[in-house]
Scaffold this active site. Sequence first.
Site, PDB file in Angstrom:
ATOM      1  N   GLN A 104      -7.943  -0.118   3.874  1.00 11.04           N
ATOM      2  CA  GLN A 104      -8.554  -0.466   4.704  1.00 11.04           C
ATOM      3  C   GLN A 104      -9.968  -0.907   4.052  1.00 11.04           C
ATOM      4  O   GLN A 104     -10.955  -1.117   4.923  1.00 11.04           O
ATOM      5  CB  GLN A 104      -8.758   0.478   5.902  1.00 11.04           C
ATOM      6  CG  GLN A 104      -7.443   0.740   6.675  1.00 11.04           C
ATOM      7  CD  GLN A 104      -7.117  -0.614   7.501  1.00 11.04           C
ATOM      8  OE1 GLN A 104      -7.876  -1.507   8.026  1.00 11.04           O
ATOM      9  NE2 GLN A 104      -5.856  -0.583   7.957  1.00 11.04           N
ATOM     10  N   THR A 112      11.311  -7.420 -11.536  1.00 10.85           N
ATOM     11  CA  THR A 112      10.425  -8.705 -11.755  1.00 10.85           C
ATOM     12  C   THR A 112       9.509  -8.867 -10.925  1.00 10.85           C
ATOM     13  O   THR A 112       9.458  -8.479  -9.503  1.00 10.85           O
ATOM     14  CB  THR A 112      11.550  -9.907 -11.600  1.00 10.85           C
ATOM     15  OG1 THR A 112      12.650  -9.563 -12.435  1.00 10.85           O
ATOM     16  CG2 THR A 112      11.068 -11.199 -11.900  1.00 10.85           C
ATOM     17  N   GLY A 115       0.593  -1.209   0.026  1.00  7.34           N
ATOM     18  CA  GLY A 115      -0.075  -0.020  -0.083  1.00  7.34           C
ATOM     19  C   GLY A 115       0.760   1.255  -0.007  1.00  7.34           C
ATOM     20  O   GLY A 115       0.566   2.129  -0.714  1.00  7.34           O
ATOM     21  N   SER A 116       1.911   1.071   0.728  1.00  3.78           N
ATOM     22  CA  SER A 116       2.756   2.499   0.793  1.00  3.78           C
ATOM     23  C   SER A 116       3.369   2.837  -0.593  1.00  3.78           C
ATOM     24  O   SER A 116       3.142   3.947  -0.983  1.00  3.78           O
ATOM     25  CB  SER A 116       3.881   2.392   1.865  1.00  3.78           C
ATOM     26  OG  SER A 116       3.345   1.742   3.017  1.00  3.78           O
ATOM     27  N   CYS A 133       2.113   2.103  13.019  1.00  6.40           N
ATOM     28  CA  CYS A 133       3.356   2.811  12.810  1.00  6.40           C
ATOM     29  C   CYS A 133       3.473   3.866  13.651  1.00  6.40           C
ATOM     30  O   CYS A 133       4.774   4.237  14.223  1.00  6.40           O
ATOM     31  CB  CYS A 133       3.437   3.439  11.536  1.00  6.40           C
ATOM     32  SG  CYS A 133       2.345   2.948  10.577  1.00  6.40           S
ATOM     33  N   ASN A 190      -7.715   4.095   8.739  1.00  6.83           N
ATOM     34  CA  ASN A 190      -7.055   3.146   9.382  1.00  6.83           C
ATOM     35  C   ASN A 190      -7.092   3.173  11.011  1.00  6.83           C
ATOM     36  O   ASN A 190      -6.975   2.031  11.755  1.00  6.83           O
ATOM     37  CB  ASN A 190      -5.819   2.872   8.962  1.00  6.83           C
ATOM     38  CG  ASN A 190      -4.790   3.979   9.038  1.00  6.83           C
ATOM     39  OD1 ASN A 190      -5.302   4.810   8.478  1.00  6.83           O
ATOM     40  ND2 ASN A 190      -3.736   3.865   9.898  1.00  6.83           N
ATOM     41  N   HIS A 194      -1.914  -7.517   2.604  1.00  2.00           N
ATOM     42  CA  HIS A 194      -2.076  -8.192   4.065  1.00  2.00           C
ATOM     43  C   HIS A 194      -3.105  -7.492   5.028  1.00  2.00           C
ATOM     44  O   HIS A 194      -3.250  -7.884   5.939  1.00  2.00           O
ATOM     45  CB  HIS A 194      -0.748  -7.828   4.536  1.00  2.00           C
ATOM     46  CG  HIS A 194      -0.256  -6.496   4.953  1.00  2.00           C
ATOM     47  ND1 HIS A 194      -0.500  -6.236   6.421  1.00  2.00           N
ATOM     48  CD2 HIS A 194       0.080  -5.265   4.359  1.00  2.00           C
ATOM     49  CE1 HIS A 194       0.036  -4.892   6.550  1.00  2.00           C
ATOM     50  NE2 HIS A 194       0.335  -4.455   5.483  1.00  2.00           N
ATOM     51  N   SER A 227      -3.602  -3.037  -0.591  1.00  2.00           N
ATOM     52  CA  SER A 227      -2.581  -3.698   0.103  1.00  2.00           C
ATOM     53  C   SER A 227      -3.147  -5.160   0.552  1.00  2.00           C
ATOM     54  O   SER A 227      -4.214  -5.334   1.008  1.00  2.00           O
ATOM     55  CB  SER A 227      -1.879  -3.034   1.044  1.00  2.00           C
ATOM     56  OG  SER A 227      -1.114  -3.991   1.871  1.00  2.00           O
TER      57      SER A 227
HETATM   58  C1  LIG Z   1      -1.552  -0.437   6.098  1.00  2.00           C
HETATM   59  C2  LIG Z   1      -1.853   0.787   5.594  1.00  2.00           C
HETATM   60  C3  LIG Z   1      -1.027   1.418   4.465  1.00  2.00           C
HETATM   61  C4  LIG Z   1       0.228   0.962   3.991  1.00  2.00           C
HETATM   62  O1  LIG Z   1       0.232  -0.466   3.416  1.00  2.00           O
HETATM   63  P1  LIG Z   1       1.460  -1.308   3.363  1.00  2.00           P
HETATM   64  O2  LIG Z   1       1.101  -2.435   2.592  1.00  2.00           O
HETATM   65  O3  LIG Z   1       1.713  -1.822   4.832  1.00  2.00           O
HETATM   66  O4  LIG Z   1       2.464  -0.535   2.839  1.00  2.00           O
HETATM   67  C5  LIG Z   1      -1.423   2.282   3.692  1.00  2.00           C
HETATM   68  N1  LIG Z   1      -2.599   3.035   4.079  1.00  2.00           N
HETATM   69  C6  LIG Z   1      -3.567   2.555   4.928  1.00  2.00           C
HETATM   70  C7  LIG Z   1      -4.855   3.202   5.135  1.00  2.00           C
HETATM   71  C8  LIG Z   1      -3.193   1.324   5.683  1.00  2.00           C
HETATM   72  O5  LIG Z   1      -4.064   0.940   6.556  1.00  2.00           O
END
Ligand SMILES: *Cc1c(COP(=O)(O)O)cnc(C)c1O
Length: 397
Positions: free
Chosen positions: A179, A237, A70-71, A324, A151, A201, A199
């Site tokens: 989210q 890749t 996500g980042s 974080c 989040n 995870h 993202s």
């Molecule tokens: C977790 C999160 C991210 C970051 O995603 P990563 O895959 O951990 O880099 C960005 N935005 C929100 C709202 C998140 O909850």
Amino acid sequence: MKVYADHAATTRMSEAAKQAMLNAMDTVWGNPSSLYTVGQEAKTALEEAREKMAALLGGAAREYIFTAGGSEADNQALIGAALLGAKKGKKHIISTKFEHHAVLHTLKKLEKEGFEVTLLDVHENGVVTADEVKKAIREDTALVSVMYVNNEIGTVQPIREIGAVCREKGVIFHTDAVQAVGHIPVNVEEDNIDLLSLSAHKFNGPKGVGALYMRRGIRLKPLIEGGAQENGRRAGTENVPGILGMVAALEQAVENMEENNQKILPMRDTLIEGLSAIPYSKLNGDREKRAPGTVNFCFEGIEGESLLLLLDFAGISASSGSACTSGSLDPSHVLLSLGLPHEVAHGSLRLSIDTENTPEQMAYVVEQVNNAVTRLRAMSPVWEQLEKGERRHLFAE
Ligand SMILES: *Cc1c(COP(=O)(O)O)cnc(C)c1O
């Protein structure tokens, strides 16, 4: 009892995601850019995954690029759209005060490079309105970025309406939907979205994998330079097992969404009712406009960190604010954006639940939070002042 109640920080991988990854490692381990059969098999699997993303979230397969989470997707979206705007002399960006740091820190960087950033207020209920976005848009606005679901407090933003406003004004609209995807219905077309970050995870997929949706016609300068992967839009890749794991998780999350939420919502309501009954507590963010699994509470006279420690002793994994920022002693920027004073912005508890949780666990969590709050208040100098009337209560009893 062991209770994992921090699904907004990360989720356990689903069986389907794990199996898809193992299978990919065995069968499609080639490099998708290689021209021989082993490579082309991986390429085919990759493109099938892209087709599935589009089928699940809208848009066309070629409008999605895979990222390392996500980042990265947020960084790529904001920096790319800002550069696109700058080419046309547009250097104004609109966002909100309570975005994820992947957005806020990128905006800070852009500010240093000469962009002007307007951060909209999200009010006490944690929701920004489309009308406020409309009023903030100027001739030189290059980009609007508003997160789908916050989040820390779980509030849902009126993305479809904001998207409509941006489209009407011809401004690129990005949403950090990390989210939201897999938890509430998201469709890039129906929601008028130009750029969307997600993202894996956060919906029972693997860590370090994500995607960015980019509506056709929006050609962003790649954040990562190198090979011509992803149609020249993101070098490196491709993480084929990760991507196949993500898509397997997403497929399941979207297909089972209603059923999952029917299970999650009553548990969330147990938490809200149980924790609201604690004297001088407050649910942060709108009661109704929220994602199914996330609640956030403040308790007067309590340090968030000590509460988390006591809960951890009781077997409960929870968080104060975002993963974080917990561990740092800074108050949460999200809670400050709701207008909460510093002293309570330190003292919040986020519980985020999923289908793996049970109603019994919710009863246990409420009981344990109650115990912990009582214990901590008995030792709290702030609470003593409140009790003696030397300090004013901020919340109702
Ligand atoms: C977790 C999160 C991210 C970051 O995603 P990563 O895959 O951990 O880099 C960005 N935005 C929100 C709202 C998140 O909850």
